[in-house]
Design a protein around this motif. Structure first.
Motif, mmCIF file in Angstrom:
data_model
loop_
_atom_site.group_PDB
_atom_site.id
_atom_site.type_symbol
_atom_site.label_atom_id
_atom_site.label_comp_id
_atom_site.label_asym_id
_atom_site.label_seq_id
_atom_site.Cartn_x
_atom_site.Cartn_y
_atom_site.Cartn_z
ATOM 1 N N CYS A 131 75.448 34.989 122.170
ATOM 2 C CA CYS A 131 76.249 35.257 120.924
ATOM 3 C C CYS A 131 77.520 36.077 121.313
ATOM 4 C CB CYS A 131 75.515 36.001 119.930
ATOM 5 S SG CYS A 131 76.415 36.554 118.620
ATOM 6 N N TYR A 139 79.515 37.650 119.707
ATOM 7 C CA TYR A 139 79.565 38.724 118.922
ATOM 8 C C TYR A 139 78.641 40.070 119.023
ATOM 9 C CZ TYR A 139 81.942 35.631 115.754
ATOM 10 O OH TYR A 139 82.730 34.766 115.045
ATOM 11 N N TRP A 195 69.221 28.498 120.011
ATOM 12 C CA TRP A 195 70.286 27.724 119.150
ATOM 13 C C TRP A 195 69.327 26.626 118.246
ATOM 14 C CZ3 TRP A 195 74.645 29.666 117.272
ATOM 15 C CH2 TRP A 195 75.179 28.681 116.347
ATOM 16 N N MET A 251 76.975 28.169 108.024
ATOM 17 C CA MET A 251 77.200 28.811 109.355
ATOM 18 C C MET A 251 75.698 29.141 109.928
ATOM 19 S SD MET A 251 80.335 29.763 109.323
ATOM 20 C CE MET A 251 80.803 31.246 110.222
ATOM 21 N N CYS A 294 73.182 34.803 113.112
ATOM 22 C CA CYS A 294 72.551 35.549 114.474
ATOM 23 C C CYS A 294 71.920 36.988 114.016
ATOM 24 C CB CYS A 294 73.404 35.714 115.466
ATOM 25 S SG CYS A 294 72.681 36.490 116.994
ATOM 26 N N HIS A 322 75.173 38.424 111.447
ATOM 27 C CA HIS A 322 76.473 38.092 111.597
ATOM 28 C C HIS A 322 76.463 36.510 111.794
ATOM 29 C CE1 HIS A 322 74.747 39.662 115.452
ATOM 30 N NE2 HIS A 322 75.306 38.567 116.018
ATOM 31 N N SER A 323 77.425 35.847 111.333
ATOM 32 C CA SER A 323 77.551 34.498 111.363
ATOM 33 C C SER A 323 78.428 33.795 112.392
ATOM 34 C CB SER A 323 78.033 33.823 109.746
ATOM 35 O OG SER A 323 76.953 34.583 108.926
ATOM 36 N N LEU A 324 77.794 32.537 112.774
ATOM 37 C CA LEU A 324 78.798 31.990 113.593
ATOM 38 C C LEU A 324 79.113 30.503 113.046
ATOM 39 C CD1 LEU A 324 76.780 32.920 116.872
ATOM 40 C CD2 LEU A 324 79.035 33.326 116.663
ATOM 41 N N TYR A 369 78.611 25.854 116.936
ATOM 42 C CA TYR A 369 79.108 26.515 117.870
ATOM 43 C C TYR A 369 78.322 26.465 119.173
ATOM 44 C CZ TYR A 369 80.397 30.413 121.239
ATOM 45 O OH TYR A 369 80.580 31.243 122.310
ATOM 46 N N GLU A 393 85.006 39.242 115.668
ATOM 47 C CA GLU A 393 84.637 37.932 115.527
ATOM 48 C C GLU A 393 85.826 37.056 115.533
ATOM 49 O OE1 GLU A 393 82.794 37.692 111.552
ATOM 50 O OE2 GLU A 393 81.333 38.932 112.039
ATOM 51 N N GLY A 443 87.040 29.742 121.302
ATOM 52 C CA GLY A 443 87.325 30.673 119.968
ATOM 53 C C GLY A 443 88.076 31.895 120.494
#
Length: 374
Positions: A24, A26, A33, A71, A74, A81-83, A87, A165, A184
């Motif tokens: 991740c 972040y 995944w 999203m 994680c 928190h979102s990815l 991704y 982020e 990113g």
């Protein structure tokens, strides 16, 4: 870093392949995944994030429609928190922006992304470029592109946030690598770099490329050259990168060093004016002049006491030097806007295309060692 190209010549754009373990960007924790229990698919609702699951008899088209805009969440460090949803299915490429406060990072990235989207069809047949996440793109447009490039307003300083982020993310399909990549971008307040707040810049520990942004305005005071050019904020980043990459190759990732706000220098030095006046950034083939710009920018910075800015270039990793301006003109004092006359991004795509080359999305450009310029 991206693996070397596995074939030469044209290639198809293969679809995503399941990946078991993903880091991740972040929280720097490994996540599975492929496990929707560990990294659930979520969608924001007025009542908060809703975990999406597919019913056994749900048609494929309905499931795909329901997951538009979703999203992946994680929980790697205990704080959700979102990815972007895709991704972890793609080859990640992390680009970090580094520089002091007010160096021009936010304006440069805004102009860079806008130009990339506007000119992507002209860049090269080797690349297919799309936004990775629609909501992220819309927020970037409303908060950055619209006020800066449509209304010519000076953007506010980047806000401190609880977690660094992506400010923007691209889906880049490369014919050269035969893969699709999640590219990113991270942009954090410059205070983090001067205060050595390593806990606020975890993305640097994963960075595949760095966009170093130095404030061209710092080279002058009134009409005189500044006798002491301050540290542009690179020291923090270089320290973190070297420490966290010891288990890899021990070198800094590829970089592009941009002298931002170069429009303020063009009237004082013919070298800057020459490069800002060139129209050579719309196609990848024009990167053949990057070596000439490296030599000119290196001599210019050394001549004006900006040796501190050249630290990434002396790191032993591929680093290119660029003159650029996000606006083409300085803002009107005390009005918070840029004048209409001559307002336009100038050579902002070239640093990004150089990073694409250095990271292997397109064929690499060979450049001389720094000592050749002395």
């Amino acid at each position: 870093m991206i693996a070397p190209p596995w074939q030469s010549g044209p290639a198809a754009y293969p679809g995503p392949e399941p990946r078991a373990r993903t880091l991740c960007p972040y929280c720097l924790n490994h996540i599975d995944w492929s496990d929707y229990g560990e990294v659930p698919l979520v969608k924001n609702t007025p009542d908060g994030p809703e975990v999406l699951t597919r019913a056994p008899d749900e048609p494929e088209v309905r499931w795909r429609h329901r997951t538009l805009g979703a999203m992946r969440q994680c929980h790697g460090d205990g704080d959700p928190h979102s990815l972007p949803a895709d991704y972890g299915d793609l080859d990640p490429l992390i680009i970090g922006l580094v520089g002091a406060s007010a160096a021009g990072k936010t304006h440069l990235l805004t102009a860079m992304i806008a130009q990339l989207e506007r000119r992507k069809a002209m860049l090269a047949p080797e690349l297919r470029i799309e936004p990775l996440d629609g909501h992220l793109r819309q927020r970037f447009y409303e908060e950055r592109i619209r006020p800066f490039l449509e209304q010519r307003r000076v953007l506010p300083a980047t806000r401190r946030s609880a977690r660094a982020e992506f400010v923007y993310a691209l889906r880049v399909s490369s014919e050269y690598t035969g893969r699709t990549h999640a590219v990113g971008f991270f942009d954090v307040p410059g205070e983090h770099y001067h205060r050595y707040e390593y806990e606020d810049t975890p993305f640097l520990s994963l960075a595949d490329a760095i966009l170093y942004v130095a404030d061209g305005q710092q080279l002058r005071t009134g009409d005189d050259w500044n006798p002491w050019v301050p540290d542009p904020g690179f020291t923090h980043a270089i320290t973190q990168l070297l420490h966290t990459r010891q288990t890899r190759d021990g070198l800094l990732p590829p970089g592009a060093l941009v002298v931002a706000k170069s429009d303020m220098l063009a009237g004082l030095d013919g070298t800057v004016a020459h490069w800002l006046g060139r129209d050579d950034e719309t196609v990848l083939g024009d990167l053949r002049t990057v070596e000439d710009e490296n030599e000119a920018a290196y001599a210019f910075l050394a001549r004006h006491g900006a040796e501190l800015w050249l630290a990434p270039f002396h790191s032993g990793s591929p680093t290119t030097l660029h003159f650029a301006s996000a606006s083409g003109v300085p803002p009107i004092p005390e009005e918070g806007v840029f004048p209409h006359r001559d307002f336009r991004p100038t050579r902002v795509l070239r640093p990004l295309l150089s990073l694409f080359s250095a990271t292997g999305l397109v064929p690499r450009i060979d450049t001389e060692e720094p000592g050749q310029y002395l």
